[in-house]
Motif scaffolding. Structure first.
Motif, PDB file in Angstrom:
ATOM      1  N   ILE A 166       6.793  -2.026   2.212  1.00 42.82           N
ATOM      2  CA  ILE A 166       5.553  -1.674   1.486  1.00 42.82           C
ATOM      3  C   ILE A 166       4.345  -1.618   2.417  1.00 42.82           C
ATOM      4  O   ILE A 166       3.353  -0.971   2.102  1.00 42.82           O
ATOM      5  CB  ILE A 166       5.257  -2.609   0.275  1.00 42.82           C
ATOM      6  N   ASP A 168       4.382  -0.440   5.599  1.00 45.02           N
ATOM      7  CA  ASP A 168       4.651   0.447   6.747  1.00 45.02           C
ATOM      8  C   ASP A 168       4.016   1.824   6.569  1.00 45.02           C
ATOM      9  O   ASP A 168       4.218   2.485   5.558  1.00 45.02           O
ATOM     10  CB  ASP A 168       6.176   0.596   6.903  1.00 45.02           C
ATOM     11  N   HIS A 169       3.248   2.257   7.587  1.00 48.23           N
ATOM     12  CA  HIS A 169       2.676   3.612   7.552  1.00 48.23           C
ATOM     13  C   HIS A 169       3.054   4.379   8.815  1.00 48.23           C
ATOM     14  O   HIS A 169       2.451   5.383   9.138  1.00 48.23           O
ATOM     15  CB  HIS A 169       1.147   3.566   7.472  1.00 48.23           C
ATOM     16  N   HIS A 234      -7.457   1.490   2.956  1.00 47.28           N
ATOM     17  CA  HIS A 234      -7.709   1.251   1.530  1.00 47.28           C
ATOM     18  C   HIS A 234      -7.591  -0.240   1.175  1.00 47.28           C
ATOM     19  O   HIS A 234      -6.498  -0.800   1.207  1.00 47.28           O
ATOM     20  CB  HIS A 234      -6.731   2.063   0.686  1.00 47.28           C
ATOM     21  N   GLU A 235      -8.715  -0.823   0.792  1.00 49.97           N
ATOM     22  CA  GLU A 235      -8.708  -2.250   0.450  1.00 49.97           C
ATOM     23  C   GLU A 235      -7.752  -2.528  -0.704  1.00 49.97           C
ATOM     24  O   GLU A 235      -7.103  -3.569  -0.752  1.00 49.97           O
ATOM     25  CB  GLU A 235     -10.105  -2.736   0.053  1.00 49.97           C
ATOM     26  N   ASP A 236      -7.690  -1.590  -1.654  1.00 50.50           N
ATOM     27  CA  ASP A 236      -6.814  -1.807  -2.812  1.00 50.50           C
ATOM     28  C   ASP A 236      -5.352  -1.965  -2.386  1.00 50.50           C
ATOM     29  O   ASP A 236      -4.581  -2.653  -3.050  1.00 50.50           O
ATOM     30  CB  ASP A 236      -6.922  -0.629  -3.802  1.00 50.50           C
ATOM     31  N   GLU A 237      -4.992  -1.310  -1.303  1.00 57.00           N
ATOM     32  CA  GLU A 237      -3.607  -1.429  -0.845  1.00 57.00           C
ATOM     33  C   GLU A 237      -3.349  -2.844  -0.314  1.00 57.00           C
ATOM     34  O   GLU A 237      -2.301  -3.436  -0.587  1.00 57.00           O
ATOM     35  CB  GLU A 237      -3.301  -0.382   0.233  1.00 57.00           C
ATOM     36  N   TYR A 240      -2.952  -5.017  -3.128  1.00 59.72           N
ATOM     37  CA  TYR A 240      -1.612  -4.837  -3.705  1.00 59.72           C
ATOM     38  C   TYR A 240      -0.582  -5.698  -2.958  1.00 59.72           C
ATOM     39  O   TYR A 240       0.274  -6.326  -3.572  1.00 59.72           O
ATOM     40  CB  TYR A 240      -1.238  -3.351  -3.653  1.00 59.72           C
TER      41      TYR A 240
END
Lengths: 253, 444
Positions: A166, A168-169, A234-237, A240
């Motif tokens: 989750i 990993d980019h 993205h802070e939301d990520e 999460y």
């Protein structure tokens, strides 16, 4: 040789901070042309904010949130640190870049600190390059005791693959470099405090637990630290990821 | 017809309506002095001595007495909306006709409620009503929409809120039936002007909510949050997938991902979210109606209207008028001066600071061409000075009124005043909370 008691005394477990979350976020400094800038020292003298600090690579900086017991303030800290960093960097014509794996030919300048210089003296150039090229997000979960730390650690360690996935980019490139740099990256399942101490002794981090490079580790700050997440703008990520960790550790707290 | 087919039909109808409006964009064009302002305020009918059915009866009696033009029911069974028709403010009459109408409607509602020996709750949350399975008004949309949000809520999403110690479980989308807002509807001169006003409103809204926060308590618990309303709405209505979150997609509540580029961009965002309800003839209204941004654009007949939704209901209608003036004046100032928009990442920070910390927060502001981060009371002084200037540009002099208003508000939002009246108690008893609301005039 360390004793178990001496080893454990290095960890600042605190019941008051139980369940608090703290986040460290590593990022690169680049100029307008997209070139890496080994200007961490300059950046830190400009920003003068204790929430920002250095990393091994002089091209990297790291911001830290305060420990928070709620996700809204955690998100606020993430946004605020970034904004502060962006404007401080701009004053030096630099940019804060969210990049999981830097280019292979990036400068290998190291932040001028004796501890880092010692590290560099003792590792190969390939390992140094690997260490400099990766940036990650580390999530700390506050724990009240060594027993709780072991329970939370073991649950996170058991979910390592899922957590890597989750966060990993870079199609696994970051984690591959991390493993190369860390050597001992795999987090064991500790049976108890004795086993934790034995592992630290065998893997040579009993004198200084910061030398433990497991993807999940028990940190001297009295936290379980998850180090497998990559970087995201993205802070939301990030929130999460924290929600995910809270979910999986909820049953052992 | 299954849900997927219905959604497809709604999307197609939505695009059709949008296309038609954009093709006919000339019909939205008017001079500033021809545009109108309307106000809406949600209030609660509540009294500790009364049963739920009694309060429902009083609510319906008020709506009947005020009439459909000035009142309507809301999602919450004990909630109603008071509203003025659109009234001209910029053509020389100033704010007085709008103010008179608004106060008249409010007075009728208060008179009716007193007739029934009940009370009106004028704050942003009803802190006495349960969140889970809260009583809803019996209408199709009030059943289907919250149910959809509950079913599709994001996996693992945090459903507890609070920064002060206590946490409140907000895991039911019907929670919005506890929320009450004060909304300003500002007519735009064109579709392009509407987008300009919308962007400026997203930028300036946080300063106003910082001082106007009035929703801190839920289920008799102090969340410690200056204005919990929008944050709880966002969390309880978060239906994003993990992939959405990873791509930086936001929910349809609060702030979008960035400023809007043009009207097509705005409608494009509306269309990205499920319509939930099936009514192709009114597809555009349904889509916009469920797009609960801090500020949104509505299309009403030949008018493009910018609706500012960020403020909670205030204890006095006179203060709501002051907020409306501040909002309108500030937007006019921005338009007149072609003001550069604050970077959106700073707006994100300002908004969260204002919602969480109120007047104790810090915000970014551009002043004298420089960006600086200052306490919110300092920023609001600058903002109000700009609003006064904006109002003056259309011949409305409200310098004294706004000066007095800001002097009262800038150090204490209503939330902070209520928390002080409760001596900082985190779990006040119902009676204690009621008495504090009475003493702060939030119950009338």
């Amino acid at each position: 040789m360390n004793t178990k008691e001496k080893f454990l005394s290095q960890f600042a477990f605190s019941r008051a901070m139980n369940g608090y979350i703290g986040i460290e976020r590593e990022r690169f400094l680049k100029n307008a042309e997209g070139l890496y800038m080994p200007h961490a020292e300059k950046f830190l003298s400009e920003i003068k904010d204790p929430h920002w600090t250095h990393e091994l690579s002089a091209c990297q900086v790291e911001d830290r949130t305060d420990p928070r017991n709620n996700l809204l303030e955690l998100k606020y800290d993430l946004i605020h640190n970034t904004n502060n960093g962006v404007y401080a960097a701009e004053k030096n014509s630099a940019k804060i870049i969210t990049e999981e794996v830097a280019a292979r030919d990036m400068p290998l300048d190291v932040f001028p600190l004796e501890r880092y210089k010692n590290i560099v003296r003792n590792i190969t150039e390939d390992r140094l390059r690997a260490a400099c090229r990766v940036a990650g997000t580390h999530i700390h979960i506050g724990v009240g005791s060594v027993d709780e730390a072991i329970r939370v650690h073991n649950v996170c360690a058991a979910h390592t693959s899922e957590l890597i996935h989750i966060g990993d980019h870079s199609s696994g490139a970051r984690i591959a470099l991390y493993k190369e740099m860390a050597g001992q990256w795999k987090s064991p399942q500790y049976e108890n405090a004795e086993h934790f101490f034995e592992t630290a002794t065998v893997e040579n981090f009993s004198d200084d637990p910061k030398h433990c490079y497991h993807l999940v580790r028990i940190s001297i700050h009295g936290t379980v630290e998850c180090r497998m997440f990559g970087v995201t703008p993205h802070e939301d990520e990030i929130i999460y990821w924290v929600e995910f960790l809270k979910q999986i550790t909820g049953g052992v707290r | 017809m299954n849900a997927r087919v219905k959604e497809k039909e709604m999307l197609s109808a939505f695009h059709e309506k949008v296309k038609k409006n954009i093709e006919e964009k000339e019909r939205f064009i008017r001079k500033r002095e021809e545009t109108m302002i309307g106000l809406e305020s949600e209030i609660g009918v509540f009294d500790l001595r009364h049963t739920e059915s009694e309060m429902l009866f009083v609510r319906d009696a008020i709506v009947k007495r005020v009439g459909n033009e000035g009142a309507d029911v809301e999602l919450g069974a004990f909630q109603l909306e008071l509203r003025t028709p659109p009234i001209s403010v910029f053509s020389g009459g100033g704010i007085l006709p709008l103010e008179k109408k608004y106060k008249d409607i409010t007075a009728v509602a208060v008179e009716e409620v007193k007739k029934h020996d009940s009370s009106i709750l004028r704050c942003g949350t009803n802190p006495f009503v349960r969140i889970h399975d809260t009583p809803r008004t019996k209408k199709e949309k009030y059943t289907e929409v919250p149910n959809f949000q509950n079913i599709h809520r994001r996996k693992f999403a945090e459903m507890h809120i609070g920064i002060n110690g206590p946490n409140v479980d907000i895991g039911d989308a019907s929670i919005v039936s506890l929320f009450q807002s004060f909304q300003v509807n500002m007519g735009a001169c064109s579709l392009d002007d509407a987008v300009t006003l919308l962007n400026y409103a997203l930028m300036t809204g946080p300063y106003l909510v910082g001082i106007g926060g009035n929703s801190r308590y839920l289920e008799c618990t102090d969340t410690g949050i200056n204005d919990v309303r929008i944050l709880a709405w966002e969390a309880s209505h978060d239906t994003r997938t993990a992939h959405d979150v990873m791509r930086g997609t936001k929910t349809r509540i609060g702030l979008p991902e960035r400023y809007f580029l043009n009207i097509e961009d705005y409608f494009g965002r509306v269309a990205r979210y499920p319509f939930i309800l099936h009514n192709p003839e009114f597809a555009m209204q349904v889509g916009i109606g469920l797009h609960w941004l801090d500020t949104r654009i509505k299309i009403i007949g030949d008018a493009a209207v910018v609706e500012f939704r960020m403020l909670p209901t205030q204890q006095k209608s006179a203060d709501e008028i002051s907020f409306a003036l501040a909002f309108i004046g500030r937007l006019l100032y921005a338009v007149d001066n072609k003001e550069e928009l604050l970077p959106f990442e700073l707006v994100k920070e300002n908004r969260l600071s204002a919602l969480l910390y109120g007047t104790r927060g810090n915000v970014w502001i551009r002043d004298g061409g420089l960006l600086k981060r200052v306490p919110i009371d300092e920023a609001i002084e600058i903002e109000i000075a700009r609003a006064i200037q904006g109002l003056c540009s259309i011949g409305i002099d409200e310098c004294d009124r706004l000066g007095e208003f800001i002097a009262r508000y800038k150090k204490n939002s209503p939330s902070e005043i209520l928390a002080r009246a409760l001596s900082g108690k985190k779990y006040p008893e119902r009676e204690e909370l009621w008495n504090a609301l009475v003493s702060t005039r939030m119950v009338q």
